[in-house]
Motif scaffolding. Structure first.
Motif, PDB file in Angstrom:
ATOM      1  N   SER A   1       1.033  -0.826   0.040  1.00 30.91           N
ATOM      2  CA  SER A   1      -0.226  -0.086   0.387  1.00 30.91           C
ATOM      3  C   SER A   1       0.500   1.085  -0.032  1.00 30.91           C
ATOM      4  N   LYS A   2       1.566   1.778  -0.829  1.00 31.68           N
ATOM      5  CA  LYS A   2       2.377   2.532  -1.485  1.00 31.68           C
ATOM      6  C   LYS A   2       1.810   3.539  -0.837  1.00 31.68           C
ATOM      7  N   HIS A   3       0.284   4.338  -1.308  1.00 31.82           N
ATOM      8  CA  HIS A   3      -0.242   5.727  -0.940  1.00 31.82           C
ATOM      9  C   HIS A   3       0.058   5.568   1.046  1.00 31.82           C
ATOM     10  N   LEU A   4      -0.458   4.713   1.079  1.00 29.28           N
ATOM     11  CA  LEU A   4      -0.601   4.970   3.130  1.00 29.28           C
ATOM     12  C   LEU A   4       0.671   5.021   3.216  1.00 29.28           C
ATOM     13  N   ALA A   5       2.120   4.156   2.473  1.00 30.56           N
ATOM     14  CA  ALA A   5       3.148   4.332   3.653  1.00 30.56           C
ATOM     15  C   ALA A   5       4.346   6.330   3.058  1.00 30.56           C
ATOM     16  N   ALA A   6       3.539   6.176   1.626  1.00 31.02           N
ATOM     17  CA  ALA A   6       3.630   7.469   1.699  1.00 31.02           C
ATOM     18  C   ALA A   6       3.313   8.852   2.599  1.00 31.02           C
ATOM     19  N   ALA A   7       1.823   8.764   2.149  1.00 27.14           N
ATOM     20  CA  ALA A   7       0.748   9.640   3.650  1.00 27.14           C
ATOM     21  C   ALA A   7       1.733   9.655   4.791  1.00 27.14           C
ATOM     22  N   LEU A   8       1.956   8.339   5.449  1.00 22.97           N
ATOM     23  CA  LEU A   8       2.770   8.749   6.414  1.00 22.97           C
ATOM     24  C   LEU A   8       4.366   8.967   7.130  1.00 22.97           C
ATOM     25  N   GLU A   9       4.666   8.888   5.826  1.00 22.49           N
ATOM     26  CA  GLU A   9       5.828   9.488   5.801  1.00 22.49           C
ATOM     27  C   GLU A   9       6.119  10.789   5.618  1.00 22.49           C
ATOM     28  N   ASN A  10       5.279  11.527   5.184  1.00 22.65           N
ATOM     29  CA  ASN A  10       4.166  13.405   4.667  1.00 22.65           C
ATOM     30  C   ASN A  10       4.620  13.084   5.720  1.00 22.65           C
ATOM     31  N   LEU A  11       2.846  12.641   6.438  1.00 24.53           N
ATOM     32  CA  LEU A  11       2.662  13.798   7.723  1.00 24.53           C
ATOM     33  C   LEU A  11       3.571  13.530   9.067  1.00 24.53           C
ATOM     34  N   ASN A  12       4.416  12.628   9.279  1.00 22.95           N
ATOM     35  CA  ASN A  12       5.311  12.396   9.996  1.00 22.95           C
ATOM     36  C   ASN A  12       6.731  13.502  10.034  1.00 22.95           C
ATOM     37  N   LYS A  13       7.181  13.454   8.504  1.00 13.60           N
ATOM     38  CA  LYS A  13       8.078  14.741   8.536  1.00 13.60           C
ATOM     39  C   LYS A  13       7.692  16.139   8.808  1.00 13.60           C
ATOM     40  N   SER A  14       6.310  16.635   8.104  1.00 10.21           N
ATOM     41  CA  SER A  14       5.605  17.550   8.639  1.00 10.21           C
ATOM     42  C   SER A  14       5.184  17.744  10.043  1.00 10.21           C
ATOM     43  N   LEU A  15       4.799  17.486  10.978  1.00  6.61           N
ATOM     44  CA  LEU A  15       4.622  17.129  12.132  1.00  6.61           C
ATOM     45  C   LEU A  15       6.297  17.454  12.810  1.00  6.61           C
ATOM     46  N   LEU A  16       7.222  16.219  12.080  1.00  3.99           N
ATOM     47  CA  LEU A  16       8.418  17.391  13.200  1.00  3.99           C
ATOM     48  C   LEU A  16       8.962  18.002  13.021  1.00  3.99           C
ATOM     49  N   ALA A  17       9.260  18.777  11.353  1.00  3.53           N
ATOM     50  CA  ALA A  17       9.443  19.447  11.375  1.00  3.53           C
ATOM     51  C   ALA A  17       7.968  21.308  11.936  1.00  3.53           C
ATOM     52  N   ASP A  18       6.357  21.173  12.291  1.00  5.53           N
ATOM     53  CA  ASP A  18       6.429  22.274  13.315  1.00  5.53           C
ATOM     54  C   ASP A  18       6.470  21.160  14.462  1.00  5.53           C
ATOM     55  N   ILE A  19       7.323  20.594  14.903  1.00  2.00           N
ATOM     56  CA  ILE A  19       7.403  20.362  16.277  1.00  2.00           C
ATOM     57  C   ILE A  19       8.927  20.922  16.735  1.00  2.00           C
ATOM     58  N   GLU A  20       9.993  21.028  15.522  1.00  2.00           N
ATOM     59  CA  GLU A  20      11.241  21.641  15.271  1.00  2.00           C
ATOM     60  C   GLU A  20      11.294  23.155  15.607  1.00  2.00           C
ATOM     61  N   ALA A  21       9.846  23.718  14.267  1.00  2.00           N
ATOM     62  CA  ALA A  21       9.350  24.987  14.631  1.00  2.00           C
ATOM     63  C   ALA A  21       9.192  25.401  16.038  1.00  2.00           C
ATOM     64  N   HIS A  22       8.437  24.679  16.433  1.00  2.00           N
ATOM     65  CA  HIS A  22       7.688  25.740  18.244  1.00  2.00           C
ATOM     66  C   HIS A  22       8.897  25.520  18.795  1.00  2.00           C
ATOM     67  N   TYR A  23       9.936  24.514  18.752  1.00  2.00           N
ATOM     68  CA  TYR A  23      11.232  24.583  20.129  1.00  2.00           C
ATOM     69  C   TYR A  23      11.925  26.245  19.439  1.00  2.00           C
ATOM     70  N   GLN A  24      11.928  25.904  18.188  1.00  2.00           N
ATOM     71  CA  GLN A  24      13.189  27.694  17.996  1.00  2.00           C
ATOM     72  C   GLN A  24      11.677  28.749  17.911  1.00  2.00           C
ATOM     73  N   ASP A  25      10.626  29.055  17.743  1.00  2.00           N
ATOM     74  CA  ASP A  25      10.068  29.994  18.302  1.00  2.00           C
ATOM     75  C   ASP A  25       8.361  29.306  18.808  1.00  2.00           C
ATOM     76  N   PRO A  26       8.373  29.587  20.093  1.00  2.00           N
ATOM     77  CA  PRO A  26       7.317  29.226  21.035  1.00  2.00           C
ATOM     78  C   PRO A  26       6.047  29.351  20.752  1.00  2.00           C
ATOM     79  N   SER A  27       5.756  30.853  20.142  1.00  2.00           N
ATOM     80  CA  SER A  27       4.798  31.306  19.826  1.00  2.00           C
ATOM     81  C   SER A  27       4.130  30.082  18.386  1.00  2.00           C
ATOM     82  N   LEU A  28       5.080  29.009  18.191  1.00  2.00           N
ATOM     83  CA  LEU A  28       4.465  28.286  16.462  1.00  2.00           C
ATOM     84  C   LEU A  28       3.016  27.145  17.368  1.00  2.00           C
ATOM     85  N   PRO A  29       2.104  26.727  16.856  1.00  2.00           N
ATOM     86  CA  PRO A  29       1.766  25.809  17.356  1.00  2.00           C
ATOM     87  C   PRO A  29       1.936  24.297  17.904  1.00  2.00           C
ATOM     88  N   TYR A  30       1.831  23.816  18.797  1.00  2.00           N
ATOM     89  CA  TYR A  30       2.130  21.953  19.182  1.00  2.00           C
ATOM     90  C   TYR A  30       1.297  21.357  19.857  1.00  2.00           C
TER      91      TYR A  30
END
Length: 1132
Positions: free
Chosen positions: A946-975
């Motif tokens: 199920s390549k679509h599931l794999a791709a969706a999960l990988e993208n969601l994971n990367k974007s989540l991690l990017a958001d969390i890193e951004a929050h630690y750089q600037d705590p006003s961003l969502p978390y």
């Protein structure tokens, strides 16, 4: 006087509430009796040894200090006690509340009686309440239900078990500290009576009367209740059974109440012969097995053995001549009734007019059938006769012989009667609902005929040869008006008048010589017919339905019916259409629910839902049990299909030449399944039973087998599972079910449940079956006894993999993902193993294995830290070495003078501690390698399937991690907020798809530890001499006798350091860098051209460390000059 059960009658409402609660308490006790934790029975040796000191009976109260002191003396006992508390407090509280409600019930009943006595209820006394019909019933029920509660508790929850539960609850709960707790009274009421429900157990003396007297109840009340039960027909049942020989059946419910209430006044049973004679003559002249509540049966012969008066009074009933007379009577009635009922059930026989003309006959037939079935079912029941009692055995044999008892025939009559009753009820309900409409239409027809006749005699209407006759014309007009004036509401007067009108119409025909004219005669006959129909219709009364309901009661068979299960299943197997007849029997059995629910419903109690759910749940479970035969027979056919699918039928290729089609159809080998509509749950249950058994049997390994049985067994298992899967796919269209959906849901449930059970051994708060989300009461996953230290097949599989890849006997080559035997250098296994597990157990299996490995790593790390703190850091000599070493390497940026000597002496002095240390580290490393392999396999198959599931999960994971890193750089961003389960949920999905790195996982929480970097540094340099570098394989073991495997060593140490603060890792790396620099310095000063092997090992360690953690190489170059890193391979 106000209606006793009216909302505003406080006296009636109070006792109604008590009785309603009594029925609910009994349901709760019956429900809980299935959930008694097995440990409280202390049946097997292992439980006694393990829990003997923490589970006590009431002897605990003689000296609580002694018992608690015993626990406090041993920390491991305290730990076990705490774990036991966490696992059982919830169910113990539930039991305690049920026990408490029994005590509260009798306290409330006594208070009610006191209030009556003191005149709290205006104008009401005990006597006036007993004169009222509802009051009399409720007071008798109140006492009877209390007796039933006590008997149910003693029968379902043994005395010792009750005591142990109460003591555990007392020790674990906060209730003892609250002042209003009545735990003492509850313990007094429910202490063990010495009674055991096991067959052949001896009955304690003065049982159950001494048990019934533990809470005193007013003697006046008891004697008045018994007086009422002796003399009155308190439920007016006799009207439903007019025949004198049916009287004991009519009064059976009352007889059961009297039986229970007599134990509150044992003197009657012992000495009052006249009263007992009267009771037996009225209630037990022809029966001695009674049902006291929801099918709990009692044999009076046994029950009244210790009581002189009761025993004497029963003698006539138990006389063998009387037994013979009763048994032959019922045998004869069975023979005559069977053809009668079958005749009534013939298609088209029960028509409306036949029913209306024969209501009394049909009701009599129903009565006879039900009375005969009741007597035979109760008096032939296995459970009613103790096999160890000779007299009872003889009586049972006599009953069976004289009544020519044949369970199949009895069951057949029960089926036919139930079907007949059901049909009759349905038709009668239909007629009742249409009663008025039909009556009015007959009236209209009759009246119109008379008007027409009146017009004929007026001479205006041209009817052949009828002369004008004004008298007759007026007379018929009058009759028409009379018919018109009949009133449906006043049925008695209407009935009387209708009879007179019929008579008048007969007379007019005779006196006026109207016979000669056929048409006039026809009109008169039609009108008479309509008037007859009106009389019949007005006689359709609801009382008939009520009588049918009373007569058809089957509550006495609530438990005995189970003995007919095999007959039911056999008849369904032979003739599947039997299911429709069984439906009527199950509906008849469902009428038993009216008994406990009636009062709960009248009292508008909130318990209605839970009690009705409990009993209907029991009934549904029984229906499922009977109908399980359908999927069972289906799976028997399925087994043959599986055999054909696996061995005889070849797979059809996706492309096929037309002329070869005939060869592939293999017409001879196909097997037909009769496409019956089957119950999906039954199919699931049977599937679960068979798949679970196949997994249990197929995955048992012999640890001594050479080579390991792992791969062959997995291959066999995969073939079995594939056979199941393909044949399941094959039948799904026949039975119209979603085969794939059911297959995936049930297989995942089996595997997840087994993983959960296996992980229980690592948990303090264990997940009990009733708490598990994977276990179900309707489709239970079977539990099998364990074959070795593992609880389930998943544990055996995991431990077998760990055994064959043990770093002490194998060497893992990372580039090839393969394990080789250290001595013979043969391949042991490789990453194909995990695709084989994927084939056998699917994604769920791999995922479950991964979860189990996590638990094992946690356990291993915890044990390791305990060892570190309790043995290594408490060994003064060893700690002194660490201290000296710490001062020798300070500052870490510098170089250690006389390095070889300093390091070698530190390693030599600490040699004894590294054995267990190495074992623990390598075990963790080995499990991490397995987890990596599992993640790879899962990720590969996820991308593939199920390549679509794999791709969706990988993208969601990367974007989540990017958001969390951004929050630690600037705590006003969502978390994600605290209560947001997004991260938790996505982790489960990522792990299932293999998108995670096991090496980055934090397994345990840790505290700061002294000397931790130094200890690990010394550990690694102590291992380096055992290893050597080879160009093809990297670091390998020097001697097979002193085994060290490099990848598990690196990964184990990496995992360990990951559990602590990152500064420990930096210090550790700095120490290794200093070690490399110092030894190199010494070599160059002594002009030794070769690079020492330990330095090569240390450099390899840093290189692998950087590779596995996916860090940049700069981390290592901070401690070791880059030229050494670049050059060291070229020198080798």
């Amino acid at each position: 006087m106000v209606d006793f059960l009216a909302e505003n009658n406080l006296c009636g409402q109070a006792i109604l509430r008590i009785v309603s609660r009594g029925n609910a308490i009994i349901a709760e006790l019956l429900r809980l009796s299935d959930f008694i934790p097995a440990v409280f029975r202390l049946k097997d040796k292992s439980d006694q040894q393990k829990y003997g000191d923490i589970i006590c009976d009431f002897s605990y109260f003689k000296g609580p200090e002694y018992y608690e002191g015993k626990l406090e003396a041993k920390p491991e006992l305290q730990d076990l006690d705490e774990e036991f508390r966490e696992n059982n407090i919830e169910i113990l509280s539930r039991f305690y509340l049920a026990f408490e409600s029994v005590h509260k019930y009798i306290v409330d009943l006594n208070r009610y009686l006191d209030d009556l006595h003191e005149g709290v209820y205006i104008q009401q006394t005990l006597e006036t309440v007993l004169l009222n019909e509802d009051g009399k019933q409720l007071l008798c029920e109140a006492l009877y239900l209390y007796g039933v509660m006590l008997l149910v508790i003693d029968q379902k929850i043994e005395g010792e078990v009750r005591e142990r539960m109460l003591v555990s609850y007392y020790r674990y709960s906060a209730a003892r500290s609250s002042g209003d707790s009545n735990l003492d009274d509850i313990c007094k009421l429910l202490r063990s009576t010495g009674y055991s429900s096991q067959p052949g157990a001896k009955r304690p003396s003065n049982y159950p009367e001494s048990y019934f007297q533990r809470v005193p109840i007013s003697n006046t009340f008891i004697s008045m209740v018994i007086g009422r039960l002796r003399s009155d027909d308190i439920y007016n049942q006799v009207s439903a059974y007019p025949l004198p020989e049916h009287r004991s059946t009519a009064l059976a419910n009352q007889a059961a109440m009297l039986y229970v209430c007599l134990y509150f006044s044992p003197s009657i049973l012992h000495t009052q012969q006249a009263k007992m004679r009267e009771i037996v003559d009225k209630y037990f002249p022809d029966n001695w097995v009674i049902s006291i509540y929801m099918g709990i049966t009692v044999n009076l012969v046994e029950a009244w053995e210790p009581y002189k008066a009761a025993k004497t009074a029963l003698n006539y009933t138990l006389d063998s001549a009387n037994i013979k007379e009763q048994a032959t009577r019922y045998a004869a009635s069975m023979e005559s009734l069977r053809p009668q009922v079958q005749q009534l059930l013939k298609e088209g026989f029960l028509r409306e007019e036949i029913i209306l003309d024969n209501i009394p006959k049909l009701l009599n037939c129903l009565r006879d059938c039900n009375v005969a079935i009741r007597w035979l079912m109760l008096h032939s029941a296995e459970s009613a006769y103790d096999p160890n009692n000779k007299r009872l055995r003889q009586m049972k044999e006599q009953v069976l012989n004289d009544s020519k008892y044949n369970p199949k025939i009895l069951f057949q009559i029960l089926l036919d009667t139930a079907q007949f009753e059901f049909t009759l009820k349905e038709m009668f309900k239909q007629m009742l609902s249409e009663k008025q409409i039909k009556w009015e239409s007959y009236k209209k027809e009759g009246s119109e005929r008379m008007t027409e006749l009146a017009e004929v005699f007026s001479g205006v209407k041209p009817l052949t040869r009828v002369e004008k006759n004004e008298n007759l014309q007026a007379w018929f007009r009058e009759i028409s008006k009379q018919i018109e004036s009949l009133n449906y509401e006043d049925s008695t007067a209407a009935g009387r008048k209708t009879v007179q009108l019929i008579q008048a119409l007969v007379e007019v025909q005779e006196f006026h010589q109207l016979e000669s004219n056929l048409q006039v005669c026809q009109f008169l006959a039609d009108t008479r017919k309509f008037l007859h129909q009106m009389i019949r219709t007005i006689n359709i009364k609801e009382e008939v339905l009520i009588t049918m309901q009373i007569v058809g009661d089957l509550s006495y068979a609530w438990q005995i019916i189970d003995s007919f299960t095999s007959i039911m299943q056999e008849s369904i197997r032979v003739n599947p259409s039997m299911v429709t007849k069984l439906r009527a029997t199950f509906l008849k059995l469902a009428s038993a629910l009216d008994l406990p629910l009636l009062r709960i419903n009248q009292a508008n109690s909130a318990d209605l839902l839970s009690v009705s759910q409990f009993y209907s749940g029991e009934l549904v479970a029984y229906v499922r049990k009977v109908l399980q035969i359908i999927p069972e027979s289906m799976f028997t056919s399925l087994a043959k299909i599986i055999k054909l699918q696996i061995h005889d039928i070849m797979e059809v290729p996706t492309r096929l030449d037309k002329d070869k089609l005939k060869d592939y159809s293999q017409l001879g080998a196909r097997y037909e399944v009769d496409p019956k509509q089957l119950l999906e749950d039954g199919i699931r249950k049977e599937l679960v039973k068979r798949v679970a058994y196949a997994l249990h049997k197929g995955l048992i390994f012999n640890p001594k087998a050479k080579p390991s049985e792992l791969m062959p067994k997995l291959k066999d298992m995969a073939a079995t599972m594939d056979g199941f899967y393909r044949s399941f796919e094959y039948i799904q269209d026949y039975v119209s079910i979603y085969g794939l959906k059911i297959w995936q849901e049930e297989v995942s449930r089996i595997i997840n449940y087994n993983v959960e059970q296996e992980c229980n051994s690592f948990l303090r708060a264990k997940i009990q079956d009733w708490q598990s989300v994977h276990q179900s009461t309707h489709i239970p996953i079977p539990k099998f006894p364990s074959v070795d230290e593992s609880a389930t097949f998943i544990g055996r599989l995991c431990r077998e993999i760990l055994r064959i890849t043990d770093p002490k006997i194998t060497c893992y080559i990372d580039q090839m993902n393969t394990w080789y035997d250290l001595k013979s250098h043969q391949e042991v296994t490789n990453n194909r193993l995990f695709s084989e597990i994927q084939n056998t157990l699917g994604t769920f299996g791999l995922n479950g294995l991964d979860r189990l490995l996590c638990f094992m790593i946690v356990k291993e790390l915890q044990n390791f830290l305990t060892m570190l703190q309790k043995t290594i850091l408490r060994d003064k000599a060893v700690v002194d070495v660490f201290k000296a070493m710490l001062s020798a390497v300070n500052p870490v940026q510098g170089i250690v003078a006389n390095a070889n000597k300093v390091y070698a002496s530190a390693v030599a002095k600490t040699q004894k501690i590294w054995g267990p240390y190495l074992e623990a580290i390598m075990k963790v490393g080995q499990m991490q390698i397995l987890r990596q392999q599992i993640a790879n396999e899962l990720n590969y198959s996820c991308k593939f399937d199920s390549k679509h599931l794999a791709a969706a999960l990988e993208n969601l994971n990367k974007s989540l991690l990017a958001d969390i890193e951004a929050h630690y750089q600037d705590p006003s961003l969502p978390y994600p907020k605290e209560d947001n389960t997004l991260l938790y949920d996505i982790t489960a999905h990522l792990e299932a798809a293999g998108i995670h790195n096991p090496l980055n996982k934090i397994y345990i929480t840790t505290k700061r530890l002294p000397y931790f970097p130094i200890i690990n540094f010394l550990f690694i340099i102590a291992q380096l001499p055992k290893l050597q570098y080879s160009k093809n394989q990297g670091m390998t073991c020097r001697k097979a006798t002193d085994p060290v495997d490099w990848p598990p060593l690196v990964l184990g140490l990496l995992t360990l350091l990951k559990q602590f603060h990152s500064r420990y890792t930096h210090q550790f790396m700095a120490l290794i860098g200093q070690f490399i620099r110092s030894i190199m310095e010494q070599c160059t000063s002594q002009k030794i051209p070769d690079m020492p092997s330990d330095v090569v090992g240390a450099l390899m360690f840093l290189e692998d460390y950087v590779k596995y953690t996916k860090l940049s190489r700069k981390v290592a170059e901070a401690h070791v000059p880059s030229f050494i890193f670049d050059e060291f391979r070229t020198i080798l």
